[in-house]
Design a protein around this motif. Structure first.
Motif, mmCIF file in Angstrom:
data_model
loop_
_atom_site.group_PDB
_atom_site.id
_atom_site.type_symbol
_atom_site.label_atom_id
_atom_site.label_comp_id
_atom_site.label_asym_id
_atom_site.label_seq_id
_atom_site.Cartn_x
_atom_site.Cartn_y
_atom_site.Cartn_z
ATOM 1 N N ALA A 1 0.826 -1.203 0.000
ATOM 2 C CA ALA A 1 0.000 0.000 0.000
ATOM 3 C C ALA A 1 0.866 1.260 0.000
ATOM 4 C CB ALA A 1 -0.935 -0.003 1.210
ATOM 5 N N ILE A 2 1.953 1.225 0.757
ATOM 6 C CA ILE A 2 2.822 2.404 0.834
ATOM 7 C C ILE A 2 3.506 2.631 -0.510
ATOM 8 C CG2 ILE A 2 4.883 3.367 1.953
ATOM 9 C CD1 ILE A 2 3.981 1.756 4.495
ATOM 10 N N LYS A 3 3.929 1.532 -1.144
ATOM 11 C CA LYS A 3 4.529 1.646 -2.483
ATOM 12 C C LYS A 3 3.521 2.248 -3.447
ATOM 13 C CE LYS A 3 8.604 -0.741 -3.002
ATOM 14 N NZ LYS A 3 9.194 -2.053 -3.214
ATOM 15 N N GLY A 4 2.283 1.703 -3.387
ATOM 16 C CA GLY A 4 1.238 2.187 -4.285
ATOM 17 C C GLY A 4 0.971 3.663 -4.057
ATOM 18 N N ALA A 5 0.871 4.056 -2.804
ATOM 19 C CA ALA A 5 0.586 5.455 -2.495
ATOM 20 C C ALA A 5 1.722 6.348 -2.966
ATOM 21 C CB ALA A 5 0.364 5.625 -0.996
ATOM 22 N N SER A 6 2.949 5.847 -2.864
ATOM 23 C CA SER A 6 4.077 6.670 -3.307
ATOM 24 C C SER A 6 3.964 6.909 -4.807
ATOM 25 C CB SER A 6 5.413 6.025 -2.935
ATOM 26 O OG SER A 6 5.748 5.001 -3.846
ATOM 27 N N CYS A 7 3.520 5.908 -5.572
ATOM 28 C CA CYS A 7 3.324 6.085 -7.019
ATOM 29 C C CYS A 7 2.273 7.150 -7.270
ATOM 30 C CB CYS A 7 2.869 4.780 -7.668
ATOM 31 S SG CYS A 7 4.096 3.487 -7.621
ATOM 32 N N ILE A 8 1.150 7.017 -6.592
ATOM 33 C CA ILE A 8 0.048 7.947 -6.837
ATOM 34 C C ILE A 8 0.443 9.372 -6.455
ATOM 35 C CG2 ILE A 8 -2.287 8.535 -6.058
ATOM 36 C CD1 ILE A 8 -2.930 5.592 -6.264
ATOM 37 N N ARG B 1 3.306 10.566 -6.664
ATOM 38 C CA ARG B 1 4.236 11.055 -7.691
ATOM 39 C C ARG B 1 3.544 11.240 -9.027
ATOM 40 N NH1 ARG B 1 7.354 6.669 -6.021
ATOM 41 N NH2 ARG B 1 7.119 5.740 -8.081
ATOM 42 N N GLY B 2 2.227 10.903 -9.075
ATOM 43 C CA GLY B 2 1.481 11.042 -10.321
ATOM 44 C C GLY B 2 1.656 9.872 -11.260
ATOM 45 N N GLU B 3 2.029 8.721 -10.723
ATOM 46 C CA GLU B 3 2.184 7.536 -11.578
ATOM 47 C C GLU B 3 1.128 6.495 -11.222
ATOM 48 O OE1 GLU B 3 6.125 6.153 -10.790
ATOM 49 O OE2 GLU B 3 6.983 8.127 -11.208
ATOM 50 N N GLU B 4 0.998 5.497 -12.101
ATOM 51 C CA GLU B 4 0.064 4.416 -11.790
ATOM 52 C C GLU B 4 0.683 3.501 -10.742
ATOM 53 O OE1 GLU B 4 -1.150 2.254 -15.210
ATOM 54 O OE2 GLU B 4 -2.730 3.693 -15.666
ATOM 55 N N ALA B 5 -0.160 3.049 -9.825
ATOM 56 C CA ALA B 5 0.339 2.133 -8.809
ATOM 57 C C ALA B 5 0.388 0.728 -9.385
ATOM 58 C CB ALA B 5 -0.566 2.172 -7.590
ATOM 59 N N PRO B 6 1.400 -0.073 -9.017
ATOM 60 C CA PRO B 6 1.495 -1.424 -9.565
ATOM 61 C C PRO B 6 0.383 -2.321 -9.022
ATOM 62 C CG PRO B 6 3.164 -1.093 -7.872
ATOM 63 C CD PRO B 6 2.473 0.222 -8.051
ATOM 64 N N LEU B 7 0.004 -3.293 -9.855
ATOM 65 C CA LEU B 7 -0.933 -4.307 -9.389
ATOM 66 C C LEU B 7 -0.168 -5.273 -8.518
ATOM 67 C CD1 LEU B 7 -2.766 -5.120 -12.693
ATOM 68 C CD2 LEU B 7 -3.851 -4.359 -10.593
ATOM 69 N N VAL B 8 -0.877 -5.846 -7.581
ATOM 70 C CA VAL B 8 -0.207 -6.839 -6.743
ATOM 71 C C VAL B 8 -0.167 -8.137 -7.516
ATOM 72 C CG1 VAL B 8 -0.367 -8.153 -4.630
ATOM 73 C CG2 VAL B 8 -0.957 -5.746 -4.657
ATOM 74 N N LYS B 9 0.998 -8.702 -7.604
ATOM 75 C CA LYS B 9 1.127 -9.985 -8.286
ATOM 76 C C LYS B 9 0.515 -11.061 -7.416
ATOM 77 C CE LYS B 9 5.595 -9.743 -9.698
ATOM 78 N NZ LYS B 9 6.445 -9.324 -8.939
ATOM 79 N N SER B 10 -0.332 -11.887 -8.014
ATOM 80 C CA SER B 10 -0.882 -12.960 -7.185
ATOM 81 C C SER B 10 0.106 -14.117 -7.167
ATOM 82 C CB SER B 10 -2.240 -13.393 -7.706
ATOM 83 O OG SER B 10 -2.136 -13.787 -9.042
ATOM 84 N N ALA B 11 -0.025 -14.910 -6.110
ATOM 85 C CA ALA B 11 0.971 -15.970 -5.885
ATOM 86 C C ALA B 11 0.932 -17.020 -6.979
ATOM 87 C CB ALA B 11 0.717 -16.615 -4.536
#
Ligand SMILES: Cc1cc2nc3c(=O)[nH]c(=O)nc-3n(C[C@H](O)[C@H](O)[C@H](O)COP(=O)(O)OP(=O)(O)OC[C@H]3O[C@@H](n4cnc5c(N)ncnc54)[C@H](O)[C@@H]3O)c2cc1C
Ligand code: FES
Ligand code: FES
Lengths: 303, 468, 164
Positions: C145-152, C154-164
């Motif tokens: 979530a923190i990674k995703g928020a950092s993207c947003i 910065r104005g970038e798309e947040a990565p999808l979580v890779k499923s196992a």
């Protein structure tokens, strides 16, 4: 927490005045970052009558190069140490040590002075500063005095500070500026863990003879206070630098340590850690010495 | 016939939801809170997904109200005096000085509790110790004051006169019949279970090797991030409302009714959002005492445990002493296994019986063992009581039987994976209690796991390849 | 009693409280800002984390007298009626909080990190969360979530979580 009177000092002389005023007839405690003090007072059966807050005392928050060496104000926080360009340049070991203390929140509050005055044997600032032969300046109503850090600690949670004195600054003497040093801590986890053992190793190199000069080793959590390892230091002094010598110094350092068994680790395990960490700290200090030489530092002791 | 569950197919390509895009077309509105309530019996493709929760929005806003976030007008704050002695007889409790303190509104002791015993199975816990202290975390008095600080200071003014007794601390000592009973005249062994299958002694005689090992686990506290808390409010009609971090409110209500001596219909327990339970909030603690303080003062009373009380005065996970004896063939096939488990139950029973049962049933491990003798005891000691905690004894025995398997494999020079594949349950295997097992995938799981982390056989002796 | 005046979530607030009151108690009991939690009261758990003058601290380890004139930001100061702060949004989306008790502290630690370091590595996020204990969820989903928020942010798309 028991109730107390609270006074905030504006600067260090105000702090000394406040201490002198109240120490005569009341139990006074200084609060800096409060990370040790408040955690204690919440369980204490008897608290202080007066608390003097020095957290706003700006004149003790500087890190400067002076005639004497590198002066670090007692109120410098662990975070400030990690970010200080001067400390990063001269003593990455102090940065590493600060980084292992508690977590971000505690490092933002906790100060170097508070860490030393609390004087628990496992303190993480201790070994590096001992290895670097730091001196502390103590301020009291009668003026300032300086003592080697080695003499500042008396025992577990005991220092030579009098109730009306405060720790003003920590000085790393000029002759040790940039001395290759490495700090290692072994805790049960990475964050928020006290050291089972922590070690700092520091030495100059005689590049012509390839021998250790002025080797200094600081050990924490293995005696009632942070100690030096005199036998290991003597073993290394003037000896040719080699992996075997460093490993042997680790084994010799075990003889300098007097660890106890407690719920965190047995004395035997701590002795094992002393040998391993001392060896590794020496190896890393050696790597640092070589890197600095390549980078054109004058890796010699400043005459 | 029940409706078949709807299964939502897991899409091959996950679509990026709007919220992961920087300029989300939908505004990032905090309020009103719109929660998607999942349809009943709907099965979602859960594995590997990130499921959001209905209460996630409020959590993130810091708006979820846990007990300590609640306040009622005129509320009092309570603190409990802890004995701090493992075993003692209480000769006298003097609360006068505490009661006289400005700000203190009421003090109660165990003698004020109408029926001073409760427990989810055996009713052996006092709400507040009255004549005997059974462990250091026992409460001996409770104070309600206008502030938490005053309540805490008042605890020091309560003088308790103890006759200190020798505590029983070692569960193996406690197991001996000659050891004085913690709850004399009751025996220290308060739960016992045996599972027998085949003939172990014969199996040992036929085995190529017989291995023995003793394993111990330590006491573990749940450490929910939210410490135990409750608020009690006695109303003018003789009814009491209790807000509590309790996980089992109906069970709790029965215990509150018993201890207070009032019908259940007069008790309303409100379960709030709980800040972590893990089995440690499955029975009442201070609720009856708070209800009585509220009755005595006519005001709502709140009690929040300190972190230390959470360790000393709530339940913990049972420490186990586990003796294993296993007979195997040269190839590592298990012919017979004998187990003795001793559970350190601490001062009170709590959920020990459930733990005892599960530990015993699971103690043989997921292995086909024709000849089994598993015996388990739970004993009282003068220590913090042990109770429910995730797995009810399963983690402890798992540590023992898997360590034992590793020891056997090492002694026989067999790959620890191999010895498990040789003995593991298959589809239709019988459990130690002869339950026929379905959907058994032990071997498949082991093989997949081994592949995933690159299992390389017996191990290289430098830490790689240890354990399965 | 000490009189303190400080800024909390952009507003000037004052109180007169006993000197032994901690910042956490001041926020919770005097200002009704109960978002910051008391989990241990000794600096170990981070549930009480708030940002003082831009730095995350344990509010259970500060006396009120020490926050005189300071700027305090709590979890209640992150969102407004129209907008959730991206961290809050993504913590919800990834199910990064189960019981939620650690949440306000974790989010404040993460907010302080992102203010200073807009594109933190996993290692840096772990370091920033070193003083926040979570007993339910664990840290993987928080880091996502923190990674995703950092993207947003910065104005970038947040990565999808890779499923196992
Ligand atoms: C969760 C947590 C984790 C921690 N982890 C570590 C760790 O890993 N390693 C470690 O070494 N420490 C650790 N600590 C201890 C603590 O953070 C440090 O010792 C810190 O540096 C103390 O500084 P302070 O400013 O907070 O001291 P305070 O609590 O303000 O004071 C501590 C003591 O020193 C006195 N004092 C403070 N400054 C002065 C001064 N200038 N002159 C005279 N007396 C003074 C006070 O009166 C008091 O007795 C941890 C603490 C917590 C709460
Ligand atoms: S409550 Fe402050 S760190 Fe736990
Ligand atoms: S979600 Fe429960 S402690 Fe983190």
């Amino acid at each position: 927490m028991k109730s107390f009177e609270f006074f905030a000092a504006k600067d260090s002389s105000d702090a000394v005045t406040l201490l002198a005023q109240h120490a005569a007839n009341a139990k006074v405690k200084i609060i800096a970052g409060g990370t040790d003090l408040l955690a204690d007072l919440k369980f204490a059966a008897h608290g202080p009558d007066v608390v003097v807050d020095i957290s706003h005392v700006d004149d003790l928050k500087n890190i400067t190069l002076t005639e004497q060496g590198l002066n670090i104000g007692a109120l410098v926080t662990h975070t400030q140490i990690m970010r200080s360009p001067l400390i990063r340049q001269f003593f990455p070991a102090l940065v590493d040590a600060a980084h292992t203390i508690g977590a971000v929140q505690t490092r933002n509050l906790g100060t170097l002075g508070g860490n030393l005055v609390t004087a628990v044997p496992s303190m993480d600032s201790g070994p590096t500063l001992m290895a670097l032969e730091a001196i502390v300046t103590i301020a009291g109503n009668g003026g300032r005095r300086q003592v080697p850090l080695n003499e500042f600690f008396v025992g577990p949670r005991k220092t030579i500070l009098k109730p009306d004195e405060l720790l003003a600054e920590i000085i790393i003497p000029k002759q040790n500026l940039g001395k290759p040093t490495h700090f290692l801590k072994f805790g049960l986890r990475k964050g928020q863990a006290l050291a089972l053992v922590n070690v700092a190793a520091s030495f100059w190199v005689d590049w012509e003879k390839n021998v250790f000069l002025a080797p200094r080793i600081g050990l924490g959590a293995v005696a009632p206070k942070v100690i030096r390892a005199p036998q290991a230091e003597a073993y290394l002094e003037g000896r040719t630098i080699s992996a075997e010598a460093m490993a042997e110094a680790g084994r010799v350092a075990v003889g300098d340590a007097k660890p106890i068994s407690d719920f965190r680790a047995s004395a035997e395990y701590r002795r094992h850690l002393v040998a391993v960490l001392t060896k590794r700290a020496l190896e890393s200090a050696w790597t640092l010495a070589q890197t600095r030489r390549l980078e054109g530092w004058n890796g010699q002791r400043n005459a | 016939m029940a409706e078949k569950p709807k299964v939502i197919e897991k899409p091959d390509v996950l679509e990026r939801p709007d919220i992961l895009k920087p300029q989300a077309p939908a505004p990032l509105v905090a309020f009103p809170i719109e929660v998607v309530v999942p349809e009943g019996r709907q099965q979602t493709p859960a594995v590997g997904q990130r499921a959001s929760r209905a209460d996630g929005r409020l959590h993130g806003l810091g708006q979820t109200k846990y007990i300590d976030d609640m306040y009622f007008p005129n509320m009092l704050f309570a603190k409990i005096k802890r004995a701090g002695i493992a075993s003692a007889r209480i000769k006298n409790i003097d609360t006068k000085e505490a009661e006289a303190m400005p700000g203190v509104v009421a003090v109660i002791t165990g003698r004020d509790i109408p029926c001073n015993s409760f427990g989810p199975s055996l009713k052996d816990q006092p709400v507040l110790a009255d004549t005997r202290v059974f462990h250091a975390g026992d409460g001996v008095a409770a104070v309600a004051a206008v502030s938490e600080q005053i309540a805490t200071e008042a605890l020091e003014k309560i003088k308790v006169d103890y006759e200190v007794l020798t505590p029983v601390l070692d569960p193996l000592e406690s197991l001996k019949l000659e050891t004085p009973g913690v709850h004399a005249p009751s025996a220290n062994i308060y739960g016992h279970k045996v599972i027998k299958k085949g003939d172990v002694e014969k199996a040992f005689a036929e085995s190529d090797h017989v291995f023995e090992g003793t394993f111990r686990t330590q006491m573990v506290e749940h450490v929910p991030l939210e410490p135990y808390a409750c608020i009690a409010q006695w109303d003018a009609n003789g009814r009491v409302t209790i807000y509590s971090t309790l996980g089992r409110i109906t069970l709790g209500r029965a215990d509150v009714a018993r201890t207070l001596g009032i019908p259940m219909s007069r008790i309303r327990i409100v379960a709030t959002v709980v800040g972590g339970n893990f089995g440690g909030k499955n029975e009442i603690r201070a609720e009856p005492a708070m209800a009585l303080l509220s009755k005595k003062t006519g005001r709502p009373v709140k009690c929040v445990f300190t972190r230390s009380e959470e360790f000393t005065s709530s339940t913990t996970r049972h420490p186990l002493i586990m003796d294993y004896k296993t007979g195997v063939t040269k190839q590592g096939k298990i012919l017979g296994r004998k187990i003795r488990l001793v559970l350190d139950g601490g001062a009170y029973c709590s959920w020990s019986e459930t733990t005892l049962g599960k530990a015993c049933i699971l103690s043989a491990g997921p292995y086909n063992i024709e000849n089994l003798y598993a015996e388990a005891f739970v004993v009282y000691t003068n220590k913090t009581m042990t109770g429910a905690m995730r797995g009810f004894g399963a983690p402890q025995v798992c540590f023992a039987y898997e360590s034992h398997m590793d020891d056997i494999a090492k002694a026989l020079g067999i790959d620890p994976l191999e010895i498990r594949l040789l003995n593991a349950f298959d589809e239709g295997s019988l459990s130690p209690t002869s339950q026929k097992l379905h959907s058994v995938v032990v071997k498949e799981s082991l093989l997949r796991a081994a592949k995933r982390f690159g299992w390389n056989g017996i191990g290289d002796g430098v830490g790689n390849g240890n354990g399965a | 009693m000490v009189n303190v005046t400080l800024r909390v979530n952009g507003e000037t607030r004052s109180a007169s409280v006993p000197p032994e009151t901690t910042l956490l108690r001041l926020l919770r009991d005097q200002f009704n800002l109960t978002g910051s939690k008391l989990g241990c009261d000794v600096g170990d758990c981070g549930a009480c984390t708030v940002i003082v003058d831009g730095q995350p601290v344990n509010s259970c380890l500060m006396l009120v007298g020490q926050v005189e004139g300071r700027e305090v930001l709590t979890i209640e100061g992150l969102a407004n009626a129209d907008h959730l702060y991206p961290l809050q949004k993504l913590f919800e989306h990834f199910g990064s909080l189960q019981c939620g008790f650690c949440g306000p502290g974790v989010i404040m630690s993460a907010k302080a990190l992102l203010d200073e370091n807009p594109d933190p590595s996993t290692e840096e996020i772990r370091d920033a969360l070193g003083g926040n204990l979570c007993r339910c969820t664990g840290y993987t989903k928080m880091i996502e979530a923190i990674k995703g928020a950092s993207c947003i942010l910065r104005g970038e798309e947040a990565p999808l979580v890779k499923s196992a």
